[in-house]
Scaffold this active site. Sequence first.
Site, mmCIF file in Angstrom:
data_model
loop_
_atom_site.group_PDB
_atom_site.id
_atom_site.type_symbol
_atom_site.label_atom_id
_atom_site.label_comp_id
_atom_site.label_asym_id
_atom_site.label_seq_id
_atom_site.Cartn_x
_atom_site.Cartn_y
_atom_site.Cartn_z
ATOM 1 N N GLY A 1 -63.633 34.014 -7.887
ATOM 2 C CA GLY A 1 -64.311 34.156 -9.175
ATOM 3 C C GLY A 1 -63.698 35.294 -9.952
ATOM 4 O O GLY A 1 -62.710 35.915 -9.539
ATOM 5 N N GLY B 1 -64.917 38.555 -12.882
ATOM 6 C CA GLY B 1 -65.907 39.263 -13.679
ATOM 7 C C GLY B 1 -65.240 40.203 -14.642
ATOM 8 O O GLY B 1 -64.045 40.095 -14.936
ATOM 9 N N PHE C 1 -64.496 43.243 -14.218
ATOM 10 C CA PHE C 1 -63.512 44.094 -13.548
ATOM 11 C C PHE C 1 -62.187 43.371 -13.401
ATOM 12 O O PHE C 1 -61.116 43.941 -13.621
ATOM 13 C CB PHE C 1 -64.075 44.482 -12.169
ATOM 14 C CG PHE C 1 -63.239 45.477 -11.413
ATOM 15 C CD1 PHE C 1 -62.082 45.092 -10.758
ATOM 16 C CD2 PHE C 1 -63.615 46.803 -11.355
ATOM 17 C CE1 PHE C 1 -61.321 46.004 -10.058
ATOM 18 C CE2 PHE C 1 -62.865 47.727 -10.656
ATOM 19 C CZ PHE C 1 -61.719 47.327 -10.006
ATOM 20 N N PRO D 1 -60.297 39.517 -11.301
ATOM 21 C CA PRO D 1 -60.499 38.416 -10.350
ATOM 22 C C PRO D 1 -60.776 38.913 -8.936
ATOM 23 O O PRO D 1 -60.400 40.029 -8.565
ATOM 24 C CB PRO D 1 -59.160 37.667 -10.401
ATOM 25 C CG PRO D 1 -58.166 38.701 -10.813
ATOM 26 C CD PRO D 1 -58.880 39.636 -11.732
ATOM 27 N N VAL D 2 -61.457 38.071 -8.169
ATOM 28 C CA VAL D 2 -61.764 38.357 -6.768
ATOM 29 C C VAL D 2 -61.166 37.239 -5.929
ATOM 30 O O VAL D 2 -61.334 36.052 -6.241
ATOM 31 C CB VAL D 2 -63.287 38.449 -6.531
ATOM 32 C CG1 VAL D 2 -63.583 38.775 -5.072
ATOM 33 C CG2 VAL D 2 -63.911 39.502 -7.435
ATOM 34 N N LYS E 1 -60.970 42.535 -4.622
ATOM 35 C CA LYS E 1 -61.191 42.613 -6.063
ATOM 36 C C LYS E 1 -60.000 43.362 -6.682
ATOM 37 O O LYS E 1 -59.713 44.498 -6.310
ATOM 38 C CB LYS E 1 -62.496 43.345 -6.371
ATOM 39 C CG LYS E 1 -62.838 43.402 -7.855
ATOM 40 C CD LYS E 1 -63.997 44.336 -8.156
ATOM 41 C CE LYS E 1 -65.296 43.814 -7.589
ATOM 42 N NZ LYS E 1 -66.444 44.668 -8.030
ATOM 43 N N ASP F 1 -75.977 47.428 -14.132
ATOM 44 C CA ASP F 1 -75.389 46.115 -14.403
ATOM 45 C C ASP F 1 -75.929 45.084 -13.401
ATOM 46 O O ASP F 1 -75.178 44.292 -12.840
ATOM 47 C CB ASP F 1 -73.868 46.181 -14.320
ATOM 48 C CG ASP F 1 -73.207 45.010 -15.045
ATOM 49 O OD1 ASP F 1 -72.036 44.730 -14.750
ATOM 50 O OD2 ASP F 1 -73.861 44.371 -15.899
#
Length: 827
Positions: A516, A518, A520, A522-523, A537, A634
């Site tokens: 996925g 976010g 920050f 990709p993971v 991450k 968050d």
Amino acid sequence: MNEWYYYWDIGQTSIPIFAMHQKLVVYTFLLISCLEIRFASTTSDAITTTKFLKDSEALVSSSGNFKLGFFRPINSTYRYLGIWFNNKPFNGQLEIVWVANRDSPLKDSSGILKISDDGNLQVLDAQNKIHWSSNVSSKANSSAAQLLDTGNLVLLPDVGNNSIWQSFDHPTDSFLPQSTLVFNQTMPDDVPQSWKSINDPSRGRFRLVRLPRSLPECAILEGDKIYYRTGPWNGYVFLGAPYPRSDVATGFSVVDVQDGTMKILYELVDPSILQRFVLTYDGRLAQKHWSDGSNNWETAWQSFGSDCDIYGKCGEFTICNPVKAPICECLKGFVPRKVDEWSRGNWTNGCIRKTPLQCEAKGDKSDKFLQLKQIKVPDYAQRILAIPDNCESKCLGNCSCLAYSYYPGIGCMLLNVSLIDMQQFSVGGVDLFVRLAYSELPGESSKWKVIIAVIVIMSAVVSATLLYFLWTRLGHRYGKRSKTILKETQFHDLPLFEFAKLASATNHFSAANKLGEGGFGPVYKGIWDDGQHIAVKRLSRASGQGLQEFMNEVELISKLQHKNLVRLYGCCVEGDEKLLVYELLPNKSLDAILFDPEHRKLLDWEKRFEIIQGICRGLLYLHRDSRLRIIHRDLKPSNILLDEELNPKISDFGMARIFGTKQDQANTQRIAGTYGYMSPEYAMEGRFSEKSDVFSFGVLLLEIVCGRRNNNYQDYESLNLLAYAWKLWTNNGILSLIDPIVYKPCYERQILNCIQVGLLCVQEFPADRPNVSALILMLDVDGIENLPRPKEPGFTRSEVCSSYSAPQNGQDGCSANFVSLTAVSGR
């Protein structure tokens, strides 16, 4: 013969009424039965020596505001005689103001209230066992008992107007307008005492008492220990219980103070206002009033707003400030008594003086006073006769005097024992002058200290400037080496991995291994050589987040250990690459399952409730139980990861903030988080606190219940989830919010309870929201009738736009609610 004779029994006499056909008798009997039921519910405002009050009957005051009768608490099989506000229930729950047999409940509905032969009011069961009595010592010669318009049950004599006994003199957990509270050492039990629990009216842990002090003041005791203290009475209010509105205290006054006795009169100018003070089962003294506008009982004031209201929370010679972190701080000139315990958040041992007082010293070396503003008066204040200008000299002339204060209506107050239970107020309070050794305050004797301090600061500035130029000159030449030194100095507690090893574990960050993405970056899924699975991450160069967020997450999560927080294995910093290595949670994030039409079926209500509780426990650890007090900032479904058993783990601490001792926790110039989950005060004013996380948790909780995103309500007149839930709540259609996949009648009460908890979390003003400790308890409450009534949420209407829409004409765009926002401004 098909005719019967029908008799109507009146007292001991049977009167034949008529003879009729058998069928007609049956119909008539049914009609009379209905009339008898109607008669049983008929009410009046009095009983007499010949007229009893049965369980199925009730007395109603002449105004119709109060009712006396038997009731059964929610989730209880016991029955009690009590007084409550008539026709003003909330969600089916009565607003009980007085209970007679609170410690001797009836086991069935056979109870009866009568005036006994000795003139006392008594509650009896079917076996004539006395469960409660008014206990008038002398023969009462009573003629009637009446429920007055004030909610006072009075026992009246045969002759005269003065009552023999009244319920106002024997309060349970409440006191009403027009009543007088009498604190008398000879009658220690006739004071407000809390219910044992929200559904159990028997005597609980908390009592409202008068403190044996020279100034009139009250306290809430938990057992025999002071739990909350009101501070001294100034003729208008108690100084330690500041009121948010000036009209709240109207009609509340101390009318008489004698040795061992204090009387408090509570009266309202407008008797039409329905209001009461109640000592709740959890130890809060609250003032409630009925609002016709919201059709609800609202809390106008309560004694507890934060942990600082707990008596002696921080120990001696400290100030408790609810907006700071940590909340406890030693007074100037004092240091923690036990440094190790203080650093761990155990402040009960308080602080000790650094420099002894010089009581006999004269001139420049005499003791000085430090002025503190808007302070709760410490305990054990002594009033003396003196004009304001003489307070200081009176204290200086007394070697045992540690502080003084002056307040109109009281005069001079001297503190001769350890200063305890002080709190910093935002409104109200007094100016407190704390006695310190002359060397602890700036003055002529401190000139050399100032000079030395200036020299040290200038030297530090010059040294820092030289080091900066040296670092920038050598930075390009020795960049890689300096980064290695950075890693060694800042990540010495965390394993460091080589970039090549992480690239190999993730198959060079292939798209097939991507889990996925976010705010920050990709993971990716990875596998070590030994078969262990990891999640990597990788900071994206296009991300709005950078080294600060990366370092923040490394610093925080490496020091946190809790089963509901994701575990960090290590990190990597090489060149421009910055990566974090986590434990791999096979079920990804909560939003990947909750909002997926197929996968959401994996989450039945029991599992969803376990996820809610797990998130709440993780937040409690961050806010209260960890070594660092952390605000996540968050919290959202994509930051809740699920392990193989779908247990939740809070992740992504790039936006988190530590509440530090010298850090201003009320404001920030850097707004970070996700629109749709930000609290109103944070999104619009930059103010954040624990209540900001509570707001985010409330949005998340409502999403879990309904199975839809907060911003996914375009089909309801541009309402977001909060507004839609509020609309359903106010229109009594809240069942429509529940995800049909999880709804079952057996879970209805628990689900409705969670919805109300969610609405309490997303209230517009932070002070109205519960803290996480309270949330843990609220989630275990059985039934929404046992929870406070929520107020309208913040952000009840939101602009609806595509997640791909860009800002137009300089206007702000909308968040997609699944990416993070970082707005950076210059410092």
